[in-house]
Design an enzyme around this catalytic site. Sequence first.
Site, short mmCIF file in Angstrom:
data_model
loop_
_atom_site.label_atom_id
_atom_site.label_comp_id
_atom_site.label_asym_id
_atom_site.label_seq_id
_atom_site.Cartn_x
_atom_site.Cartn_y
_atom_site.Cartn_z
N ASP A 247 0.87 -1.17 0.00
CA ASP A 247 0.00 0.00 0.00
C ASP A 247 0.92 1.22 0.00
O ASP A 247 1.81 1.33 0.84
CB ASP A 247 -0.88 -0.02 1.25
CG ASP A 247 -1.90 1.11 1.27
OD1 ASP A 247 -1.57 2.22 0.81
OD2 ASP A 247 -3.03 0.88 1.75
N ASN B 221 1.82 4.50 -11.23
CA ASN B 221 0.45 4.57 -11.72
C ASN B 221 -0.60 4.59 -10.61
O ASN B 221 -1.68 5.13 -10.79
CB ASN B 221 0.18 3.38 -12.65
CG ASN B 221 -1.30 3.15 -12.87
OD1 ASN B 221 -1.96 3.89 -13.59
ND2 ASN B 221 -1.85 2.12 -12.22
N TYR C 194 -8.20 15.76 -5.82
CA TYR C 194 -7.56 15.07 -6.94
C TYR C 194 -6.72 16.05 -7.76
O TYR C 194 -5.56 15.76 -8.11
CB TYR C 194 -8.65 14.43 -7.81
CG TYR C 194 -8.15 13.69 -9.02
CD1 TYR C 194 -7.62 12.40 -8.91
CD2 TYR C 194 -8.22 14.25 -10.29
CE1 TYR C 194 -7.18 11.71 -10.01
CE2 TYR C 194 -7.78 13.56 -11.41
CZ TYR C 194 -7.26 12.30 -11.27
OH TYR C 194 -6.82 11.62 -12.37
N ALA D 241 -5.41 18.87 -6.75
CA ALA D 241 -4.25 19.30 -5.96
C ALA D 241 -3.12 18.29 -6.08
O ALA D 241 -1.94 18.66 -6.23
CB ALA D 241 -4.67 19.48 -4.50
N ALA D 242 -3.46 17.00 -6.03
CA ALA D 242 -2.45 15.96 -6.12
C ALA D 242 -1.84 15.91 -7.52
O ALA D 242 -0.61 15.75 -7.67
CB ALA D 242 -3.05 14.60 -5.76
N LYS D 243 -2.67 16.03 -8.56
CA LYS D 243 -2.14 15.91 -9.92
C LYS D 243 -1.34 17.15 -10.33
O LYS D 243 -0.34 17.03 -11.05
CB LYS D 243 -3.29 15.66 -10.90
CG LYS D 243 -3.92 14.28 -10.75
CD LYS D 243 -2.92 13.16 -10.94
CE LYS D 243 -3.57 11.79 -10.92
NZ LYS D 243 -2.60 10.69 -11.09
N ILE E 142 -10.41 8.22 -19.25
CA ILE E 142 -10.03 6.82 -19.41
C ILE E 142 -11.09 5.96 -18.75
O ILE E 142 -11.54 6.26 -17.63
CB ILE E 142 -8.66 6.52 -18.74
CG1 ILE E 142 -7.60 7.52 -19.23
CG2 ILE E 142 -8.23 5.09 -19.04
CD1 ILE E 142 -7.29 7.45 -20.69
#
Length: 283
Positions: A60, A86, A155, A157-159, A188
């Site tokens: 994890d 990924n 999401y 913020a992370a990307k 996707i």
Amino acid sequence: MSLPRSRSVVVTGASTGIGRATVAALVAKGMHVWPTVRREADADGLRDEFGAAVTPLLADLTDDAAVAAAGKKVCAAGPLHGLVNNAGAALTGPLEHLPLDVLRRQLDINLVGQLAVTQAMLPALRVARGRGERARIVMIGSVGGRIASPMIGPYHAAKFGLAGLSGSLRAELAPWGIGVVLLEPGSIATPIWDRALRSADEVFAAMPPEAQRYEKQVRAARADAERTAARGIPPARVAEVVVRSLTRRNPAPRRMIGRDAQLVGVLTRLLPHRAIFRLTAAR
């Protein structure tokens, strides 16, 4: 542990979607793959499908000890020629009422975890470079790292952060010839959006009554996620680009995948920020 006979690649988040498709594409090219999964059942499924071509790792990304153990296992086997970061999740909700632990978990999975895996695998990548062989890191970002929309702020913020992390890592590793490629897919068709919808329901239900003012935006985000899951390009398309990014002599350091991603790329280059805000603002 005996060394794999072919070039080896670590692929995180390999149980479904882009990760699973990437494992299949790499095995088809004759490579040995170390796929990371969180459940033993997923590891068994990979062994059943790909046999000795894979060596699954249980890890994890938010578990530092598990990531370090996976890195030691890979490093003990010899040179590593590629790392595909990924694994990820999409956690959603209105930022005004978002529990901070939700944001922390999103960043831990999609940003901090990517660096943790990279740190753990870099010694093996350096071994490959020391032998004069190719060593490359591929980060699976998102078009959501270029443009932000309502309700999926964690999401985004992370990307956006992953884009910066990838750029700095590319610059730092340049003296040793370890390449870093950031891929930014658009829509996707993967299970991430089904999981995102379930997570959104749980997060929104736990918010205070005032959060109901965002109900219209939540419904719109849900409808968009459902459209994405239905019309997105297959993960195998992304896997093809991953393989090329690992094997070509000089791949583009940053590449968008899918027509919608390419359109966003054009818009963000040509339009002023005010115009982009008008396109993304909630109604």
